[in-house]
Scaffold this active site. Structure first.
Site, mmCIF file in Angstrom:
data_model
loop_
_atom_site.group_PDB
_atom_site.id
_atom_site.type_symbol
_atom_site.label_atom_id
_atom_site.label_comp_id
_atom_site.label_asym_id
_atom_site.label_seq_id
_atom_site.Cartn_x
_atom_site.Cartn_y
_atom_site.Cartn_z
ATOM 1 N N ASP A 55 0.845 -1.183 0.000
ATOM 2 C CA ASP A 55 0.000 0.000 0.000
ATOM 3 C C ASP A 55 0.887 1.242 0.000
ATOM 4 O O ASP A 55 1.813 1.355 0.795
ATOM 5 C CB ASP A 55 -0.877 -0.032 1.256
ATOM 6 C CG ASP A 55 -1.936 1.049 1.280
ATOM 7 O OD1 ASP A 55 -1.868 1.971 0.455
ATOM 8 O OD2 ASP A 55 -2.826 0.965 2.133
ATOM 9 N N GLN A 124 -4.145 -3.478 12.781
ATOM 10 C CA GLN A 124 -5.534 -3.344 12.360
ATOM 11 C C GLN A 124 -6.067 -4.660 11.821
ATOM 12 O O GLN A 124 -5.307 -5.552 11.460
ATOM 13 C CB GLN A 124 -5.689 -2.247 11.314
ATOM 14 C CG GLN A 124 -5.027 -2.504 9.980
ATOM 15 C CD GLN A 124 -5.210 -1.342 9.001
ATOM 16 O OE1 GLN A 124 -5.382 -0.194 9.397
ATOM 17 N NE2 GLN A 124 -5.173 -1.638 7.723
ATOM 18 N N GLU A 248 -10.769 8.949 13.663
ATOM 19 C CA GLU A 248 -10.953 7.989 12.570
ATOM 20 C C GLU A 248 -10.661 6.576 13.064
ATOM 21 O O GLU A 248 -9.578 6.308 13.580
ATOM 22 C CB GLU A 248 -10.024 8.331 11.398
ATOM 23 C CG GLU A 248 -10.143 7.361 10.230
ATOM 24 C CD GLU A 248 -9.014 7.492 9.233
ATOM 25 O OE1 GLU A 248 -8.573 6.446 8.720
ATOM 26 O OE2 GLU A 248 -8.565 8.634 8.985
#
Length: 334
Positions: A55, A124, A248
């Site tokens: 990413d 995550q 967030e």
């Protein structure tokens, strides 16, 4: 550094916090997997640079990299997230429409600006599921957002029942707003100020359509051009009362198809990305159409346990002077 609204005192001690973290991670992982029909898979910690599967985040962050004496001289990169790898894996493992996967993703973000919400270490749940091309629309995206939000509400009720000192923080419904609508609503505020103002107003919202330019010809936030479709993506943002800030907890979206990939890569003038095996597989329609995202594990625990610093949840590295300053505020880092 973001300062707590008032003199801060953690509602849970260090030992109790560790128990709560374990409970939150175990139960939310199971809840998310059931809600979205996801199967856990093993995921890589590093990838070859040539694969194009790492990413690029906002496109400017430097990746942690190394070489191996056993794999030639090619650069090997520690993953920054599994956004692209997951889509590749869905095709390789022959997942069918409506089925998905999730993985525990651990990463090192060497260029992260460290504060209450950001550290060098990222953990995550990275998830992805197969959809039909006809489902590449906002209705599908919002349905999935509502499903995740329902799982968050159930998790809040669960953890609050175990630790009654914790407050209810989530509203009954999540609100949807585009980055352009947010800009129009708060024309005199900058991007972070807009996020905070709306978070205080509605407590939980999904900020849609991030990547294409706003009125000032800049996007609301940076997005790599080769994974999210910028018309069909967004962030789940909550209001963190302890820090009085927009918080967030997830970035997600429907992934690019062959058309949106070309448009976004051309807009960012990154046509060289198209030669990677990953982009070529999208262009040649060899990868499934998918929706996916990441949900911060430490972020989720920080929010539900009402912590003022992510270092109260995870063990990372901080400047000695910051550790001392935070301790004076009642914030004890792991």
């Amino acid at each position: 550094m973001i300062y707590p609204l008032q003199h801060y005192q953690s509602k849970l001690g260090v030992y109790e916090t560790q128990l709560a973290i374990k409970h939150l991670k175990d139960t939310f992982e199971a809840r998310l997997a059931k809600a979205l029909n996801l199967t856990r898979v093993s995921a890589p910690l590093f990838l070859k640079k040539s694969s194009g599967l790492n990413d690029d985040l906002n496109g400017v962050e430097r990746k942690v990299h190394f070489t191996s004496k056993c794999i030639g001289k090619e650069e090997i990169q520690v993953v920054q997230s599994l956004a692209k790898w997951k889509r590749f894996a869905l095709g390789k493992y022959a997942f069918e429409e409506g089925q998905g996967l999730y993985a525990d993703m651990n990463a090192i973000r060497r260029d992260e600006t460290l504060d209450n919400l950001h550290s060098l270490y990222v953990d995550q749940w990275d998830w992805e599921k197969v959809i039909d091309k006809s489902k590449r629309n906002k209705e599908t995206l919002r349905e999935v957002v509502r499903t995740i939000y329902q799982a968050l509400k159930e998790e809040e009720q669960d953890i609050n029942s175990l630790y009654p000192s914790l407050n209810k923080k989530l509203p009954e419904e999540i609100t949807f707003i585009t980055s352009k609508e947010l800009e129009a609503k708060y024309p005199g505020l900058n991007r972070k100020e807009r996020e905070k103002a709306f978070a205080k107003e509605v407590k939980a919202y999904f900020l849609e359509e991030i990547g294409w330019p706003l009125e000032d010809e800049k996007p609301h936030d940076g997005r790599a051009p080769d994974y999210d479709d910028w018309h069909l993506n967004g962030d789940i943002i909550l209001y963190h009362e302890v820090l009085d800030c927009a918080f967030e907890i997830s970035s997600m979206g429907i992934r690019v198809d062959e058309e949106s990939l070309l448009k976004q890569v051309e807009y960012q003038n990154k046509l060289d990305m198209l030669v990677t095996p990953y982009c070529q597989a999208i262009i040649k329609k060899k990868l499934p159409y998918t929706i996916g995202g990441g949900i911060g594990q430490s972020r989720l625990c920080m929010f539900f346990l009402e912590k003022a610093h992510i270092g109260e949840i995870q063990a990372s590295l901080w400047e000695d002077s910051e550790i001392d300053a935070l301790k004076e505020m009642g914030i004890n880092l792991l």
